[in-house]
Design a protein around this motif. Structure first.
Motif, PDB file in Angstrom:
ATOM      1  N   MET A   1      -9.801  14.425  -7.259  1.00  0.00           N
ATOM      2  CA  MET A   1      -9.351  14.005  -5.921  1.00  0.00           C
ATOM      3  C   MET A   1      -8.692  12.630  -6.016  1.00  0.00           C
ATOM      4  SD  MET A   1     -11.575  13.404  -2.441  1.00  0.00           S
ATOM      5  CE  MET A   1     -12.035  15.111  -2.271  1.00  0.00           C
ATOM      6  N   GLU A   2      -7.517  12.528  -5.423  1.00  0.00           N
ATOM      7  CA  GLU A   2      -6.793  11.255  -5.456  1.00  0.00           C
ATOM      8  C   GLU A   2      -7.454  10.250  -4.498  1.00  0.00           C
ATOM      9  OE1 GLU A   2      -2.326   9.483  -4.604  1.00  0.00           O
ATOM     10  OE2 GLU A   2      -2.663  11.641  -4.643  1.00  0.00           O
ATOM     11  N   GLU A   3      -7.695   9.033  -5.004  1.00  0.00           N
ATOM     12  CA  GLU A   3      -8.349   7.996  -4.201  1.00  0.00           C
ATOM     13  C   GLU A   3      -7.408   7.511  -3.100  1.00  0.00           C
ATOM     14  OE1 GLU A   3     -10.449   3.614  -4.763  1.00  0.00           O
ATOM     15  OE2 GLU A   3      -9.773   4.752  -6.508  1.00  0.00           O
ATOM     16  N   HIS A   4      -7.942   7.412  -1.892  1.00  0.00           N
ATOM     17  CA  HIS A   4      -7.122   6.965  -0.757  1.00  0.00           C
ATOM     18  C   HIS A   4      -6.896   5.456  -0.830  1.00  0.00           C
ATOM     19  CE1 HIS A   4      -5.451   6.804   3.238  1.00  0.00           C
ATOM     20  NE2 HIS A   4      -6.287   5.837   3.549  1.00  0.00           N
ATOM     21  N   ARG A   5      -5.627   5.059  -0.771  1.00  0.00           N
ATOM     22  CA  ARG A   5      -5.289   3.640  -0.868  1.00  0.00           C
ATOM     23  C   ARG A   5      -4.813   3.143   0.493  1.00  0.00           C
ATOM     24  NH1 ARG A   5      -0.620   0.869  -1.601  1.00  0.00           N
ATOM     25  NH2 ARG A   5       0.591   2.782  -1.816  1.00  0.00           N
ATOM     26  N   PRO A   6      -5.303   1.979   0.927  1.00  0.00           N
ATOM     27  CA  PRO A   6      -4.847   1.444   2.221  1.00  0.00           C
ATOM     28  C   PRO A   6      -3.338   1.210   2.236  1.00  0.00           C
ATOM     29  CG  PRO A   6      -6.742   0.220   1.386  1.00  0.00           C
ATOM     30  CD  PRO A   6      -6.274   1.096   0.269  1.00  0.00           C
ATOM     31  N   VAL A   7      -2.724   1.460   3.365  1.00  0.00           N
ATOM     32  CA  VAL A   7      -1.287   1.216   3.539  1.00  0.00           C
ATOM     33  C   VAL A   7      -1.042  -0.285   3.617  1.00  0.00           C
ATOM     34  CG1 VAL A   7       0.697   1.573   5.064  1.00  0.00           C
ATOM     35  CG2 VAL A   7      -0.986   3.403   4.738  1.00  0.00           C
ATOM     36  N   THR A   8      -0.025  -0.767   2.902  1.00  0.00           N
ATOM     37  CA  THR A   8       0.306  -2.196   2.886  1.00  0.00           C
ATOM     38  C   THR A   8       1.689  -2.427   3.497  1.00  0.00           C
ATOM     39  OG1 THR A   8       1.417  -2.170   0.728  1.00  0.00           O
ATOM     40  CG2 THR A   8      -1.008  -2.416   0.741  1.00  0.00           C
ATOM     41  N   ILE A   9       2.016  -3.698   3.684  1.00  0.00           N
ATOM     42  CA  ILE A   9       3.359  -4.009   4.230  1.00  0.00           C
ATOM     43  C   ILE A   9       4.450  -3.625   3.221  1.00  0.00           C
ATOM     44  CG2 ILE A   9       2.531  -5.861   5.739  1.00  0.00           C
ATOM     45  CD1 ILE A   9       3.654  -7.872   3.710  1.00  0.00           C
ATOM     46  N   TYR A  10       4.084  -3.518   1.947  1.00  0.00           N
ATOM     47  CA  TYR A  10       5.062  -3.087   0.929  1.00  0.00           C
ATOM     48  C   TYR A  10       5.448  -1.626   1.163  1.00  0.00           C
ATOM     49  CZ  TYR A  10       3.666  -7.390  -1.412  1.00  0.00           C
ATOM     50  OH  TYR A  10       3.422  -8.714  -1.701  1.00  0.00           O
ATOM     51  N   ASP A  11       4.464  -0.815   1.563  1.00  0.00           N
ATOM     52  CA  ASP A  11       4.747   0.602   1.845  1.00  0.00           C
ATOM     53  C   ASP A  11       5.662   0.738   3.055  1.00  0.00           C
ATOM     54  OD1 ASP A  11       2.999   1.478  -0.222  1.00  0.00           O
ATOM     55  OD2 ASP A  11       1.281   1.136   1.096  1.00  0.00           O
ATOM     56  N   ILE A  12       5.424  -0.079   4.070  1.00  0.00           N
ATOM     57  CA  ILE A  12       6.266  -0.036   5.275  1.00  0.00           C
ATOM     58  C   ILE A  12       7.681  -0.499   4.930  1.00  0.00           C
ATOM     59  CG2 ILE A  12       6.542  -0.863   7.646  1.00  0.00           C
ATOM     60  CD1 ILE A  12       3.489  -1.420   7.643  1.00  0.00           C
ATOM     61  N   ALA A  13       7.754  -1.541   4.121  1.00  0.00           N
ATOM     62  CA  ALA A  13       9.066  -2.081   3.718  1.00  0.00           C
ATOM     63  C   ALA A  13       9.872  -1.031   2.951  1.00  0.00           C
ATOM     64  CB  ALA A  13       8.863  -3.326   2.853  1.00  0.00           C
ATOM     65  N   GLU A  14       9.192  -0.303   2.083  1.00  0.00           N
ATOM     66  CA  GLU A  14       9.870   0.740   1.301  1.00  0.00           C
ATOM     67  C   GLU A  14      10.346   1.866   2.207  1.00  0.00           C
ATOM     68  OE1 GLU A  14       8.937   3.702  -2.500  1.00  0.00           O
ATOM     69  OE2 GLU A  14       7.455   2.210  -1.875  1.00  0.00           O
ATOM     70  N   ARG A  15       9.500   2.265   3.155  1.00  0.00           N
ATOM     71  CA  ARG A  15       9.864   3.351   4.079  1.00  0.00           C
ATOM     72  C   ARG A  15      11.099   2.977   4.908  1.00  0.00           C
ATOM     73  NH1 ARG A  15       6.911   7.075   7.436  1.00  0.00           N
ATOM     74  NH2 ARG A  15       5.563   7.406   5.617  1.00  0.00           N
ATOM     75  N   LEU A  16      11.167   1.715   5.370  1.00  0.00           N
ATOM     76  CA  LEU A  16      12.249   1.293   6.267  1.00  0.00           C
ATOM     77  C   LEU A  16      13.400   0.607   5.533  1.00  0.00           C
ATOM     78  CD1 LEU A  16      10.134  -0.122   9.246  1.00  0.00           C
ATOM     79  CD2 LEU A  16      11.300   2.087   9.111  1.00  0.00           C
ATOM     80  N   ASN A  17      13.220   0.446   4.223  1.00  0.00           N
ATOM     81  CA  ASN A  17      14.243  -0.238   3.412  1.00  0.00           C
ATOM     82  C   ASN A  17      14.519  -1.649   3.957  1.00  0.00           C
ATOM     83  OD1 ASN A  17      15.996  -0.470   1.271  1.00  0.00           O
ATOM     84  ND2 ASN A  17      17.767   0.323   2.434  1.00  0.00           N
TER      85      ASN A  17
END
Length: 343
Positions: A1-17
């Motif tokens: 099972m893949e460990e759940h990782r908290p969403v960070t501002i880096y993830d948001i930045a990547e999503r929105l470029n």
């Protein structure tokens, strides 16, 4: 099972470029970011399940909106009520509370102050451990403008905020009550004059009440305890009852000690209160459960906790340096119950 990782501002930045700095500013409604971008960033953050790391933000800003509470134990009803008052008041101002127990150990208390300091707490509320004589380990808070409030068990000569009761008057009232019930040989359990002011002041009230009413003061009727526990009370009372001239009354500075006195007396066939009257301190729940019920002195723990928390929060919010002050609660009362009621 893949460990759940908290969403960070880096993830948001990547999503929105977008740059991470833009994401960070948008989440804080910074004036340099357009309303359109702020809305887009917040909507995406919500969709992705982003939760701001308030602790990390607090560490960066040197503020965690957390109050550290350091007490001897949470098992004493007085201290439980104290914590409740602190927590309720803290929560109203969006502060969280970290509770640590010293178990009356000086070494543990020193280590816990280090831990609270490294956790960047916004303020500290403390009731000292029985073993504590040197309070220099609290200086790290005072030196760094972290509000420090001592409650109930407070040190001598430390210039900071303190919340206490009038222990002298309370001790005097307790002893006078026994005198009013006809006691002539009144014993007292204490923690030794070298520890802070709390037990010293209660003892001073006891001594003055005896002197003012022309009753004898005998050293053999005054026993210094190393711990305010049931077992310590039993040992002390066995010693008192074994004296050639045993006492006919006892002022115990805690209800658990009063309980130990009553039960030790009953096992020896000593009638309470006819032969031996007892009054305790704090109005703990146990004082009403035991037979006979324990007479006691009220102790406004919840109000003291609220006062201590308000001092911390008000001091944090003040732009000027607050002058250390002492808040003394005067409204202690004698609750007369079966363990001392002769008349």
């Amino acid at each position: 099972m893949e460990e759940h990782r908290p969403v960070t501002i880096y993830d948001i930045a990547e999503r929105l470029n977008l740059a991470t700095s833009t994401i960070s500013r948008a989440l804080k409604d910074h004036h340099s970011i357009s309303d359109k971008t702020i809305k887009k960033v917040k909507k995406t953050a919500e969709e992705m399940g982003f939760v701001p790391n308030t602790l990390a933000a607090g560490l960066r800003g040197n503020k965690t909106k957390t109050i550290g509470v350091l007490i001897p134990t949470i098992t004493q009803p007085f201290l439980s009520s104290l914590i409740s008052g602190i927590e309720v008041t803290a929560r109203k101002s969006d502060y969280s509370v970290i509770i640590m127990q010293s178990h009356d150990s000086y070494e543990d208390e020193v280590n816990m102050t280090k831990s609270l300091y490294s956790s960047r707490v916004s303020g500290v509320i403390c009731s000292l451990a029985m073993e504590t004589k040197d309070t220099s380990h609290f200086q790290q808070f005072s030196n760094n403008n972290i509000p420090l409030v001592f409650v109930d068990r407070v040190p001598k000569g430390y210039n900071t905020f303190r919340v206490v009761i009038d222990n002298y008057t309370a001790g005097y009232k307790a002893t006078k009550h026994l005198i009013d019930q006809g006691c002539k040989r009144i014993a007292h359990l204490t923690a030794g004059a070298e520890f802070g002011n709390l037990y010293k002041e209660r003892k001073r009230g006891y001594l003055d009440a005896l002197t003012d009413h022309g009753l004898p003061v005998k050293e053999e009727w005054i026993i210094n305890l190393k711990a305010m526990t049931y077992d310590a009370g039993v040992k002390a009372c066995q010693k008192l009852f074994g004296l050639k001239v045993p006492p006919d009354g006892l002022f115990a500075p805690g209800d658990i000690l009063a309980v130990s006195a009553v039960q030790t007396a009953k096992k020896r066939g000593i009638k309470v209160p006819q032969d031996f009257a007892v009054i305790g301190f704090n109005n703990d729940p146990i004082s009403e459960i035991i037979e006979p019920n324990i007479s006691t002195i009220t102790h406004p723990a919840d109000k003291m906790g609220k006062a201590a928390a308000n001092i911390v929060i008000d001091t944090i919010g003040s732009r000027k340096e607050e002058e250390a002050k002492e808040i003394t609660f005067l409204n202690t009362e004698v609750l007369i119950r079966e363990s001392s009621k002769r008349a």
